[in-house]
Design a protein around this motif. Structure first.
Motif, PDB file in Angstrom:
ATOM      1  N   MET A   1      10.590 -10.508  37.978  1.00  0.00           N
ATOM      2  CA  MET A   1      11.428 -11.535  37.325  1.00  0.00           C
ATOM      3  C   MET A   1      11.287 -11.702  35.796  1.00  0.00           C
ATOM      4  O   MET A   1      12.239 -11.649  35.216  1.00  0.00           O
ATOM      5  CB  MET A   1      11.210 -12.662  38.202  1.00  0.00           C
ATOM      6  CG  MET A   1      11.812 -12.650  39.660  1.00  0.00           C
ATOM      7  SD  MET A   1      12.064 -14.386  40.384  1.00  0.00           S
ATOM      8  CE  MET A   1      12.101 -14.008  42.094  1.00  0.00           C
ATOM      9  N   PHE A   2      10.122 -11.938  35.448  1.00  0.00           N
ATOM     10  CA  PHE A   2       9.847 -12.351  33.993  1.00  0.00           C
ATOM     11  C   PHE A   2      10.305 -10.784  33.170  1.00  0.00           C
ATOM     12  O   PHE A   2      10.718 -10.932  31.983  1.00  0.00           O
ATOM     13  CB  PHE A   2       8.520 -12.901  33.800  1.00  0.00           C
ATOM     14  CG  PHE A   2       8.518 -14.103  34.076  1.00  0.00           C
ATOM     15  CD1 PHE A   2       8.724 -14.994  33.060  1.00  0.00           C
ATOM     16  CD2 PHE A   2       7.883 -14.765  35.219  1.00  0.00           C
ATOM     17  CE1 PHE A   2       8.668 -16.315  33.331  1.00  0.00           C
ATOM     18  CE2 PHE A   2       7.744 -15.893  35.391  1.00  0.00           C
ATOM     19  CZ  PHE A   2       8.022 -16.840  34.485  1.00  0.00           C
ATOM     20  N   VAL A   3       9.856  -9.635  34.001  1.00  0.00           N
ATOM     21  CA  VAL A   3      10.212  -8.491  33.110  1.00  0.00           C
ATOM     22  C   VAL A   3      11.753  -8.509  33.085  1.00  0.00           C
ATOM     23  O   VAL A   3      12.257  -7.788  31.883  1.00  0.00           O
ATOM     24  CB  VAL A   3       9.659  -7.185  33.915  1.00  0.00           C
ATOM     25  CG1 VAL A   3      10.030  -6.070  33.266  1.00  0.00           C
ATOM     26  CG2 VAL A   3       8.020  -7.335  33.655  1.00  0.00           C
ATOM     27  N   VAL A   4      12.444  -8.534  33.903  1.00  0.00           N
ATOM     28  CA  VAL A   4      14.204  -8.535  33.949  1.00  0.00           C
ATOM     29  C   VAL A   4      14.393  -9.418  32.903  1.00  0.00           C
ATOM     30  O   VAL A   4      15.267  -9.146  32.049  1.00  0.00           O
ATOM     31  CB  VAL A   4      14.683  -8.793  35.216  1.00  0.00           C
ATOM     32  CG1 VAL A   4      16.307  -8.727  35.171  1.00  0.00           C
ATOM     33  CG2 VAL A   4      14.116  -7.616  36.101  1.00  0.00           C
ATOM     34  N   ASP A   5      14.189 -11.040  33.045  1.00  0.00           N
ATOM     35  CA  ASP A   5      14.817 -11.838  32.365  1.00  0.00           C
ATOM     36  C   ASP A   5      13.808 -13.150  32.284  1.00  0.00           C
ATOM     37  O   ASP A   5      13.666 -13.665  33.715  1.00  0.00           O
ATOM     38  CB  ASP A   5      16.172 -12.229  32.546  1.00  0.00           C
ATOM     39  CG  ASP A   5      16.872 -13.024  31.413  1.00  0.00           C
ATOM     40  OD1 ASP A   5      16.693 -14.180  31.409  1.00  0.00           O
ATOM     41  OD2 ASP A   5      17.199 -12.477  30.419  1.00  0.00           O
ATOM     42  N   TRP A   6      13.297 -13.502  31.541  1.00  0.00           N
ATOM     43  CA  TRP A   6      12.306 -14.718  31.632  1.00  0.00           C
ATOM     44  C   TRP A   6      13.104 -16.112  31.723  1.00  0.00           C
ATOM     45  O   TRP A   6      12.559 -16.975  32.577  1.00  0.00           O
ATOM     46  CB  TRP A   6      11.440 -14.982  30.314  1.00  0.00           C
ATOM     47  CG  TRP A   6      12.401 -15.056  29.097  1.00  0.00           C
ATOM     48  CD1 TRP A   6      12.884 -14.372  28.268  1.00  0.00           C
ATOM     49  CD2 TRP A   6      12.642 -16.825  28.664  1.00  0.00           C
ATOM     50  NE1 TRP A   6      13.588 -15.047  27.159  1.00  0.00           N
ATOM     51  CE2 TRP A   6      13.672 -16.441  27.393  1.00  0.00           C
ATOM     52  CE3 TRP A   6      12.262 -17.955  29.021  1.00  0.00           C
ATOM     53  CZ2 TRP A   6      13.953 -17.462  26.558  1.00  0.00           C
ATOM     54  CZ3 TRP A   6      12.873 -19.038  28.375  1.00  0.00           C
ATOM     55  CH2 TRP A   6      13.682 -18.847  27.080  1.00  0.00           C
ATOM     56  N   ARG A   7      14.274 -16.038  31.370  1.00  0.00           N
ATOM     57  CA  ARG A   7      15.196 -17.295  31.704  1.00  0.00           C
ATOM     58  C   ARG A   7      15.217 -17.341  33.346  1.00  0.00           C
ATOM     59  O   ARG A   7      15.395 -18.663  33.722  1.00  0.00           O
ATOM     60  CB  ARG A   7      16.256 -17.256  30.921  1.00  0.00           C
ATOM     61  CG  ARG A   7      16.142 -17.616  29.445  1.00  0.00           C
ATOM     62  CD  ARG A   7      17.390 -17.179  28.582  1.00  0.00           C
ATOM     63  NE  ARG A   7      17.534 -15.865  28.580  1.00  0.00           N
ATOM     64  CZ  ARG A   7      18.645 -15.304  28.037  1.00  0.00           C
ATOM     65  NH1 ARG A   7      19.387 -15.714  27.311  1.00  0.00           N
ATOM     66  NH2 ARG A   7      19.068 -13.818  28.290  1.00  0.00           N
ATOM     67  N   LEU A   8      15.817 -16.407  33.853  1.00  0.00           N
ATOM     68  CA  LEU A   8      15.999 -16.344  35.275  1.00  0.00           C
ATOM     69  C   LEU A   8      14.782 -16.568  35.797  1.00  0.00           C
ATOM     70  O   LEU A   8      14.888 -17.218  37.083  1.00  0.00           O
ATOM     71  CB  LEU A   8      16.715 -14.906  35.429  1.00  0.00           C
ATOM     72  CG  LEU A   8      18.267 -14.548  34.986  1.00  0.00           C
ATOM     73  CD1 LEU A   8      18.814 -13.312  35.580  1.00  0.00           C
ATOM     74  CD2 LEU A   8      19.207 -15.674  35.606  1.00  0.00           C
TER      75      LEU A   8
END
Length: 433
Positions: A1-8
């Motif tokens: 998830m952090f790789v995709v987008d840290w905010r999400l």
């Protein structure tokens, strides 16, 4: 998830602190009532066992109502404590069970706004949501073990309290006594109050006892119930530690030798003997585990077990049942006597060992006992004084004190307490309707 987008990813993890807070509050509330809950469970279990085991007495004395009322109250008490405990925990359980699996609680709405603003791509949001649905149940499962920790802590604390009790004093030495004389020297003893009897005072039951049992002789202990006879026998086999004084065998203090070494020197046959739910053969074999089958059969024969063993199709290989329920009281005592014969220890303690023997077999049993105790140090506790009339020494106990010693003929002339006990025993033996 952090790789995709840290905010999400952070939005997805935002519900976990809420769930952990709810779980910690549940654990804090539950711990406050856990002791009372487990105590009510213990009381209910004990009441059920008492109710079942006492069924005969309950029926005979028409106490069904009273006994069932106590049984019902114990069950209701457990129910009330359980519901009270869960009422405190349920709201917090509902919070963490509903929030932790729903990791999309913040991700979906805020992520939707980020997509509309063009900050992230829709594909990124969908990918993070798919991963959150997979991770949620696993996190809930992992955190669910947190609720077990208070229960484990409580049970471990109770176990440690029991295991941290003081063991009986024992050395590591083998038996080194010069003979098998038993000596009680200035022995004082009191039963300590336990958790179940905190209100009972700790009172001394044996007061400055000095006795010597010579090798090859039979010493009898007599006295009214509660005078300390059985306590003396249990102290010899080191069931308890003394308050003061010493007990020695052949000049060696029993606390200097290992428990195993002491047990090898003493055979203890009590009034109530426990049989394990295994074969009668294996129950006798406990006396000396390395004995041959022929030796076990011989011990059973010498203990007059042949008569009832012949009734069973499997003979000595018959199962004894729970606590030996397949046998009568007298038959259980003969099995325990066979154990003592097989063990062949140099010191014999007979604590009302013939209490359940019927008149037809009493003569056989006495003959078997006479064979067992030959050339051994024998301590006999008996209420039927006729059975110890020929003892080498008779010790009269009263209220934890030895008030007289000697042979039957001497005591019957000089000891008022012995004369009273002898008269009562004689009258009981001659009583009839």
């Amino acid at each position: 998830m952090f790789v995709v987008d840290w905010r999400l990813a952070l939005l997805t993890l935002a519900v976990i602190p809420i769930g952990i807070f709810a779980m910690s509050m549940m654990m804090k509330s539950g711990m406050a009532k856990m002791g009372a809950f487990y105590e009510s469970a213990k009381k209910m279990n004990n009441t059920i066992i008492e109710y079942v085991n006492g069924m005969e007495a309950i029926k005979v004395f028409n106490k069904d109502g009273d006994s069932f009322r106590r049984f019902g109250e114990a069950v209701k008490s457990y129910r009330d404590f359980t519901l009270d405990w869960y009422r405190v925990c349920w709201p917090w359980m509902a919070v963490y069970n509903s929030t932790i699996p729903c990791l999309a609680l913040f991700t979906l709405p805020i992520g939707g706004i980020l997509v509309l603003n063009g900050t992230i791509a829709l594909s990124q949001l969908i990918l993070v949501l798919c991963m959150s649905f997979a991770v949620g149940p696993a996190i809930l499962r992992a955190l669910s073990f947190g609720g077990k920790i208070p229960q484990l802590n409580y049970k471990i604390a109770e176990l440690e309290k029991m295991l941290n009790g003081d063991p009986v004093k024992a050395g590591n030495s083998n038996f080194k006594g010069k003979n098998y004389d038993v000596e009680f020297k200035n022995v004082r003893f009191s039963y300590k109050k336990g958790e179940d009897t905190p209100s009972l005072p700790t009172t001394e039951v044996l007061h400055d006892i000095n006795l010597t049992f010579k090798q090859g002789t039979t010493t009898a202990l007599i006295g009214e119930s509660g005078s300390g006879k059985s306590t003396l026998a249990k102290l010899l086999v080191h069931f308890y530690d003394l308050d003061s004084g010493s007990i020695s065998i052949g000049g060696q203090d029993i606390t200097d030798m290992s428990i195993e070494a002491l047990n090898n020197q003493v055979s203890y046959v009590a009034q109530e003997q426990f049989l394990f739910n295994t074969t009668l053969y294996e129950n006798i074999l406990i006396g000396r585990p390395n004995a041959t089958r022929e030796e076990v059969l011989d011990a059973a024969h010498r203990a007059q077990c042949d008569e009832f063993l012949e009734r069973f199709p499997k003979g000595i290989d018959t199962m004894a049942g729970d606590s030996g329920k397949q046998l009568s009281g007298g038959e259980r005592q003969r099995i325990s006597l066979a154990r003592a014969i097989l063990k062949n220890a140099p010191i014999i303690v007979l604590d009302e060992a013939t209490a359940f023997i019927d008149p037809e077999n009493e003569e056989k049993m006495n003959a078997a006992i006479s064979e067992i105790v030959r050339d051994k140090t024998v301590l006999v506790i008996a209420h039927r004084l006729s059975s110890i009339k020929k003892a080498d020494k008779i010790c009269v106990l009263k209220d934890g004190n030895v008030i007289a010693e000697g042979k039957h003929s001497t005591l019957n002339k000089e000891s008022e307490e012995y004369k009273k006990l002898w008269k009562a025993s004689k009258a009981a033996a001659e009583w009839k309707i």
